[in-house]
Design a protein around this motif. Structure first.
Motif, mmCIF file in Angstrom:
data_model
loop_
_atom_site.group_PDB
_atom_site.id
_atom_site.type_symbol
_atom_site.label_atom_id
_atom_site.label_comp_id
_atom_site.label_asym_id
_atom_site.label_seq_id
_atom_site.Cartn_x
_atom_site.Cartn_y
_atom_site.Cartn_z
ATOM 1 N N GLY A 125 0.790 -1.207 0.000
ATOM 2 C CA GLY A 125 0.000 0.000 0.000
ATOM 3 C C GLY A 125 0.829 1.267 0.000
ATOM 4 N N VAL A 126 0.363 2.215 -0.806
ATOM 5 C CA VAL A 126 0.935 3.559 -0.840
ATOM 6 C C VAL A 126 -0.248 4.519 -0.848
ATOM 7 N N VAL A 127 -0.194 5.513 0.015
ATOM 8 C CA VAL A 127 -1.280 6.482 0.131
ATOM 9 C C VAL A 127 -0.712 7.874 -0.053
ATOM 10 N N SER A 128 -1.424 8.697 -0.828
ATOM 11 C CA SER A 128 -1.014 10.089 -1.064
ATOM 12 C C SER A 128 -2.122 11.029 -0.623
ATOM 13 N N VAL A 129 -1.708 12.144 -0.025
ATOM 14 C CA VAL A 129 -2.640 13.170 0.438
ATOM 15 C C VAL A 129 -2.032 14.524 0.121
ATOM 16 N N VAL A 130 -2.827 15.410 -0.451
ATOM 17 C CA VAL A 130 -2.392 16.786 -0.683
ATOM 18 C C VAL A 130 -3.081 17.655 0.361
ATOM 19 N N GLY A 131 -2.272 18.407 1.102
ATOM 20 C CA GLY A 131 -2.807 19.288 2.123
ATOM 21 C C GLY A 131 -2.425 20.731 1.860
ATOM 22 N N GLN A 132 -2.997 21.610 2.642
ATOM 23 C CA GLN A 132 -2.663 23.030 2.552
ATOM 24 C C GLN A 132 -2.825 23.641 3.935
#
Length: 184
Positions: A125-132
């Motif tokens: 598993g690989v998880v990506s999240v874009v935050g600000q």
């Protein structure tokens, strides 16, 4: 249950587990007073040599000592949080992280990592999240808004994070923490 349906259920379960774990991890940063680094590590990271890497050029280490290297093991990960908090303040808001639908999960991706002992470990598993969020330099008080990316990988069988990688804007941080001196 057919073999195909059984595999689909297992995959769906892993997918949901990683998405739920990631959402909980990100939520911890929205309430930092109640989620100190020790708690974040114990509740969200694997016990087997967790790692944190904030990507950036090594030349920035003079002002940003948490960039451009991997912190491995619990003590080193705590050191990352310490160096980061001595340099920058993270000021999240209600839109810092996307909702559940904004978390990108590839539950079948496989990452093979070597531990310090030289033993391999597999993490599906690989998880990506874009935050600000807003960030503020502790020393100068200068702040800026930026987007950043978290990539989580090397999950254990319980969905605990093995490696947290961060890509952010090192130039804005570099300028904000500087005290006006010119670098060559």
């Amino acid at each position: 249950m057919s073999m195909a349906n059984s595999h689909h259920e297992i995959a769906k379960t892993r997918y949901s587990l990683l998405k739920d774990r990631t959402q909980a991890f990100c939520s911890a940063f929205l309430d930092l007073p109640n989620n100190p680094p020790e708690k974040i590590l114990s509740e969200h990271f694997t016990k087997n040599e967790p790692k944190i890497t904030e990507h950036g050029p090594e030349w920035t280490n003079k002002r940003l000592p948490f960039l451009g290297r991997t912190f491995s093991g619990k003590d080193e990960c705590l050191k990352y949080f310490s160096l980061l908090s001595e340099t920058l303040e993270f000021i999240p808001n209600k839109t810092t992280f996307p909702g559940r639908d904004g978390i990108i999960v590839d539950d079948r991706a496989s990452v093979r990592a070597l531990s310090i002992e030289g033993k391999g470990r597999d993490g599906r598993g690989v998880v990506s999240v874009v935050g600000q969020a807003e960030f503020k330099a502790v020393k100068t008080g200068r702040s800026w808004e930026e987007k950043f990316i978290y990539r989580l990988s090397e999950f254990d069988e319980d969905g605990m994070i093995g490696h947290w990688e961060i890509w952010a804007d090192p130039l804005s941080a570099w300028v904000a923490v500087g005290d006006g001196e010119q670098d060559e």
